[in-house]
Design a protein around this motif. Structure first.
Motif, mmCIF file in Angstrom:
data_model
loop_
_atom_site.group_PDB
_atom_site.id
_atom_site.type_symbol
_atom_site.label_atom_id
_atom_site.label_comp_id
_atom_site.label_asym_id
_atom_site.label_seq_id
_atom_site.Cartn_x
_atom_site.Cartn_y
_atom_site.Cartn_z
ATOM 1 N N THR A 26 0.833 -1.213 0.000
ATOM 2 C CA THR A 26 0.000 0.000 0.000
ATOM 3 C C THR A 26 0.867 1.262 0.000
ATOM 4 O OG1 THR A 26 -1.703 -1.202 1.218
ATOM 5 C CG2 THR A 26 -1.856 1.196 1.207
ATOM 6 N N TRP A 27 1.910 1.261 0.838
ATOM 7 C CA TRP A 27 2.774 2.444 0.907
ATOM 8 C C TRP A 27 3.641 2.618 -0.329
ATOM 9 C CZ3 TRP A 27 2.291 6.400 4.048
ATOM 10 C CH2 TRP A 27 1.581 6.216 5.259
ATOM 11 N N LEU A 28 3.979 1.553 -1.038
ATOM 12 C CA LEU A 28 4.805 1.657 -2.252
ATOM 13 C C LEU A 28 4.027 2.188 -3.450
ATOM 14 C CD1 LEU A 28 6.971 -1.611 -2.151
ATOM 15 C CD2 LEU A 28 7.809 0.753 -2.120
ATOM 16 N N VAL A 29 2.681 2.125 -3.348
ATOM 17 C CA VAL A 29 1.848 2.541 -4.485
ATOM 18 C C VAL A 29 2.125 3.996 -4.880
ATOM 19 C CG1 VAL A 29 -0.529 3.159 -5.070
ATOM 20 C CG2 VAL A 29 -0.015 0.874 -4.263
ATOM 21 N N PHE A 52 -7.386 -1.844 -11.178
ATOM 22 C CA PHE A 52 -8.137 -3.103 -11.140
ATOM 23 C C PHE A 52 -7.329 -4.228 -10.492
ATOM 24 C CE2 PHE A 52 -11.264 -1.428 -14.216
ATOM 25 C CZ PHE A 52 -12.412 -1.926 -13.627
ATOM 26 N N CYS A 53 -6.026 -4.252 -10.768
ATOM 27 C CA CYS A 53 -5.194 -5.295 -10.165
ATOM 28 C C CYS A 53 -5.052 -5.119 -8.663
ATOM 29 C CB CYS A 53 -3.812 -5.306 -10.822
ATOM 30 S SG CYS A 53 -3.845 -5.920 -12.526
ATOM 31 N N LEU A 54 -5.173 -3.841 -8.207
ATOM 32 C CA LEU A 54 -5.054 -3.562 -6.775
ATOM 33 C C LEU A 54 -6.412 -3.438 -6.088
ATOM 34 C CD1 LEU A 54 -2.236 -0.875 -6.990
ATOM 35 C CD2 LEU A 54 -2.023 -3.144 -5.953
ATOM 36 N N MET A 55 -7.488 -3.863 -6.761
ATOM 37 C CA MET A 55 -8.840 -3.614 -6.274
ATOM 38 C C MET A 55 -9.129 -4.245 -4.902
ATOM 39 S SD MET A 55 -10.943 -6.189 -8.823
ATOM 40 C CE MET A 55 -12.512 -5.722 -8.133
ATOM 41 N N HIS A 56 -8.405 -5.319 -4.528
ATOM 42 C CA HIS A 56 -8.687 -5.980 -3.252
ATOM 43 C C HIS A 56 -8.051 -5.257 -2.074
ATOM 44 C CE1 HIS A 56 -10.721 -9.093 -5.364
ATOM 45 N NE2 HIS A 56 -9.639 -9.489 -6.012
ATOM 46 N N LEU A 97 -5.309 5.134 -4.142
ATOM 47 C CA LEU A 97 -4.090 5.950 -4.181
ATOM 48 C C LEU A 97 -3.498 5.997 -5.583
ATOM 49 C CD1 LEU A 97 -2.380 4.986 -0.807
ATOM 50 C CD2 LEU A 97 -3.279 7.222 -1.462
ATOM 51 N N VAL A 98 -3.599 4.897 -6.311
ATOM 52 C CA VAL A 98 -3.121 4.907 -7.705
ATOM 53 C C VAL A 98 -3.901 5.928 -8.517
ATOM 54 C CG1 VAL A 98 -3.041 3.562 -9.833
ATOM 55 C CG2 VAL A 98 -2.224 2.566 -7.709
ATOM 56 N N LEU A 111 -14.593 0.137 -8.034
ATOM 57 C CA LEU A 111 -13.582 -0.538 -7.224
ATOM 58 C C LEU A 111 -13.989 -0.588 -5.753
ATOM 59 C CD1 LEU A 111 -10.290 0.906 -8.784
ATOM 60 C CD2 LEU A 111 -11.251 -1.375 -9.070
ATOM 61 N N SER A 112 -14.566 0.520 -5.268
ATOM 62 C CA SER A 112 -15.002 0.549 -3.878
ATOM 63 C C SER A 112 -16.102 -0.481 -3.629
ATOM 64 C CB SER A 112 -15.501 1.957 -3.528
ATOM 65 O OG SER A 112 -15.935 1.998 -2.182
ATOM 66 N N SER A 113 -17.053 -0.550 -4.574
ATOM 67 C CA SER A 113 -18.144 -1.526 -4.439
ATOM 68 C C SER A 113 -17.623 -2.954 -4.533
ATOM 69 C CB SER A 113 -19.194 -1.272 -5.527
ATOM 70 O OG SER A 113 -20.226 -2.234 -5.456
#
Length: 659
Positions: A96-99, A138-142, A149-150, A188-190
């Motif tokens: 998360t912090w590297l994003v 989309f790849c980070l959606m979970h 942040l992206v 993504l939130s949903s």
């Protein structure tokens, strides 16, 4: 602001199941994300190779490429590794912090190509930023924070740069990109919320399944466990035998079923109460567990004071006997409980699969027969079921069949053995002794056919037939002679059998006060309270009660004062050793003194020789029974003896009165 950002980016360490699901998803999706970014990066560098500076087309891409390869390799390698919850949480937090720095680096690098490119090349640069950010999101959606942040890093930077170009087309692209980012953020939130809910539901379902499984296992354990001793119960014991039989059909294994019974346990219950009995059972379970702790033996409480031992890997018969003897020795140690102490023993009967039997039912029955045989012939010595026992089983079966089909009136008879009263100088009464001559089996010993009659539920009918025959003869005796008749343990369970016997005596005109009902201590001990009720009924009806074989039972002296009895009959075993064992003389002297103090009669059984007779008289015995005075007599012979004792005229006068 920083705290808000930290809170937004925080991964909840308490959500261990959710974090693991996120990690599994990322381990598949992040290599794909880095692959897309790398391919687009190589394409963008290649198209600007001749127009853009070397730093943008080669040096910086190599730096970014090294980062993507390292991150991709990490996640690919981690797919088959097992990590702790703490390690997974730390990895998600780092991701998360590297994003933010990585997203900024890629977006700024992509926009930096715009001053050096043609319109087509600029379109490619914009495409790189917009499509790459969508793919990454989309790849980070979970990990919602990482995905947002992206978008929040790349989209504003790109849009600001586009608005700064003062181009209507670029401005439209910026507006469109912003709208797409907003819609994408909502989706993504949903999706992340649905993913979280799905994982939490799965966890709840799994926890519910585990709870149900635990409840099922607990219920199964309770259903197969004896609540008092925590040993396996009869259900579990039989189920394990079934399992071994099934496995042994293919593996040709052998095992041993052993049944253990405590000797004297019922008396503990009767003397000290059921709490003391429970303490004995718990201690027995503890001792058995200690005895067999290093062996593959299932220990179960089958009910009451009966325990089961299942030797899964038994070894030889002798090895099993050695182990069983250890158990018997452990159970012979004194039992201490709140109300006092008791010394008990144990008897064990065993049967081996498949030599003794090849089914659970037959194996259990034969172990039970070996236990019965051991209790009759070899207490405290483990006994294996053998071919000889099998022959005895068949013999008992033949005996029971013959008894079922016997003409009791024709085949059963009664003999009489007088009791000598030394003070009177003649008989005080006669004891009725059952006899059976079977057309198929010949003469059968009373102890054998009486036991068989009890086993098959015929003892009530047999008792009435024998009693009727005995009373029919006794009513012809002189008026003061008593008839002694032995009662089985079954007759002591309720007053109904005695009511029928008194009715038979009344119909034949035989007074109740001339009846003496003999019972053994062991019969009383089977159910002391019920037996006491029956004995009181006998006394209230005018008849008398005698304890037969006195001195061989449990706690004789402790019970004699609690029973409504008139006479003690000293067991013949004391008389047999009377001349060579001073202890027997002392015991007999004590019993005679006891009877005198309690003001009850005492009959000495088994007097066979002149020497025994003289010593009994010297010790103070006044009533004897045995071969020295008279063997058991047929009805006719008994009549002749009484004629000699009382005279023909007295007997004939009494017969006329009876008739």
């Amino acid at each position: 602001m920083l705290r808000t950002l930290q809170s937004f980016m925080r991964i909840d360490a308490e959500q261990a199941d959710l974090n693991r699901a996120r990690y599994r998803a990322l381990s598949k999706q992040l290599p794909l994300m880095y692959g897309i970014v790398t391919i687009n990066m190589i394409g963008l560098s290649a198209t600007h190779a001749t127009t853009a500076p070397l730093f943008l087309t080669v040096i910086f891409p190599i730096f970014l490429f090294a980062i993507t390869v390292a991150r991709t390799t990490k996640y690919i390698r981690s797919r088959h590794k097992v990590f702790s919850d703490e390690q997974i949480h730390a990895s998600l937090t780092r991701t998360t912090w590297l994003v933010v720095p990585l997203a900024l680096a890629f977006s700024i690098w992509g926009i930096s190509f715009l001053p050096y490119g043609t319109p087509d090349q600029n379109a490619q640069a914009l495409f790189f930023n917009s499509v790459s950010v969508i793919a990454c999101a989309f790849c980070l959606m979970h990990i919602r924070a990482a995905a947002m942040l992206v978008l929040a890093t790349v989209i504003p930077v790109t849009c600001i740069f586009l608005f700064m170009q003062n181009s209507f087309a670029y401005s439209n692209v910026a507006i469109n990109l912003t709208l797409v980012a907003l819609v994408l953020a909502s989706i993504l939130s949903s999706s992340e919320r649905d993913f979280t809910q799905m994982i939490l539901q799965k966890r709840e379902q799994r926890e519910q399944h585990l709870r149900l499984q635990a409840l099922y296992e607990e219920n199964k354990r309770l259903a197969n466990t004896d609540s008092l001793t925590t040993l396996a119960n009869r259900r579990q014991f039989l189920a394990d035998i079934d399992d071994l039989v099934e496995k042994s059909e293919t593996a040709s294994n052998s095992f041993v079923v052993a049944l253990l019974d405590l000797d004297g346990f019922k008396q503990v219950n009767d003397v000290f109460g059921h709490p003391a009995g429970d303490q004995v059972l718990v201690e027995t379970a503890h001792r058995l567990n200690e005895t067999f702790q290093d062996q593959n033996v299932l220990i179960a409480r089958l009910g009451g004071d009966e325990f089961g031992l299942l030797f899964r890997e038994p070894g030889s018969d002798e090895e099993v006997k050695v182990a069983a003897r250890r158990a018997c020795m452990a159970l012979r140690k004194s039992y201490q409980f709140d109300e006092g102490s008791a010394n008990l023993g144990a008897t064990i009967g065993m049967a081996r699969y498949p030599s003794a039997a090849d089914t659970r039912s037959l194996l259990f029955d034969r172990a039970d027969y070996a236990l019965y045989y051991a209790k009759q012939n070899a207490k405290s010595e483990p006994v294996f079921f053998t071919v000889e026992h099998e022959r005895m089983v068949f013999a008992n079966s033949a005996l029971e069949q013959a008894l079922r089909h016997a003409d009791l009136e024709a085949e059963m008879s009664v003999e009489f053995q007088p009791v000598l009263d030394l003070d009177r100088g003649h008989s005080r009464g006669l004891e009725a002794l059952a006899r059976w001559f079977s057309p198929t089996l010949g003469s059968v010993r009373p102890d054998i056919f009486i036991k068989a009659a009890e086993n098959i539920g015929m003892i009530g009918r047999l008792t009435e037939v024998l009693f009727r025959k005995a009373v029919s003869e006794a009513r012809l005796w002189p008026g003061d002679l008593t008839l002694s008749f032995n009662l089985s343990a079954v007759s002591l369970t309720s007053v109904e059998p005695l009511m029928r016997l008194f009715s038979i005596a009344q119909k034949q005109g035989f007074p109740a006060n001339r009846l003496v009902f003999e019972i053994t201590e062991s019969a009383v001990m089977k159910d002391f309270e019920s037996a006491n009720v029956v004995l009181n009924y006998i006394r209230e009806s005018g008849a008398h009660v005698a304890i037969d074989d006195f001195g061989t039972g449990f706690s004789s002296l402790a019970y004699v004062h609690r029973l409504p009895i008139d006479t003690l009959k000293v067991d013949r075993s004391f008389i047999r050793d009377l001349l060579r064992n001073e202890k027997s003389s002392n015991v007999l002297r004590s019993i005679l003194s006891l009877c005198e103090n309690l003001e009850i009669g005492c009959i000495i059984e088994g007097v066979e020789t002149q020497e025994q007779f003289d010593l009994v008289c010297e010790l103070g015995g006044r009533n004897i029974q045995g071969y020295y005075y008279s063997k058991p007599l047929s009805a006719g012979d008994a009549h002749m003896v009484l004629q000699i004792e009382f005279g023909d005229d007295h007997i004939e006068s009494h017969i006329r009165q009876a008739v």
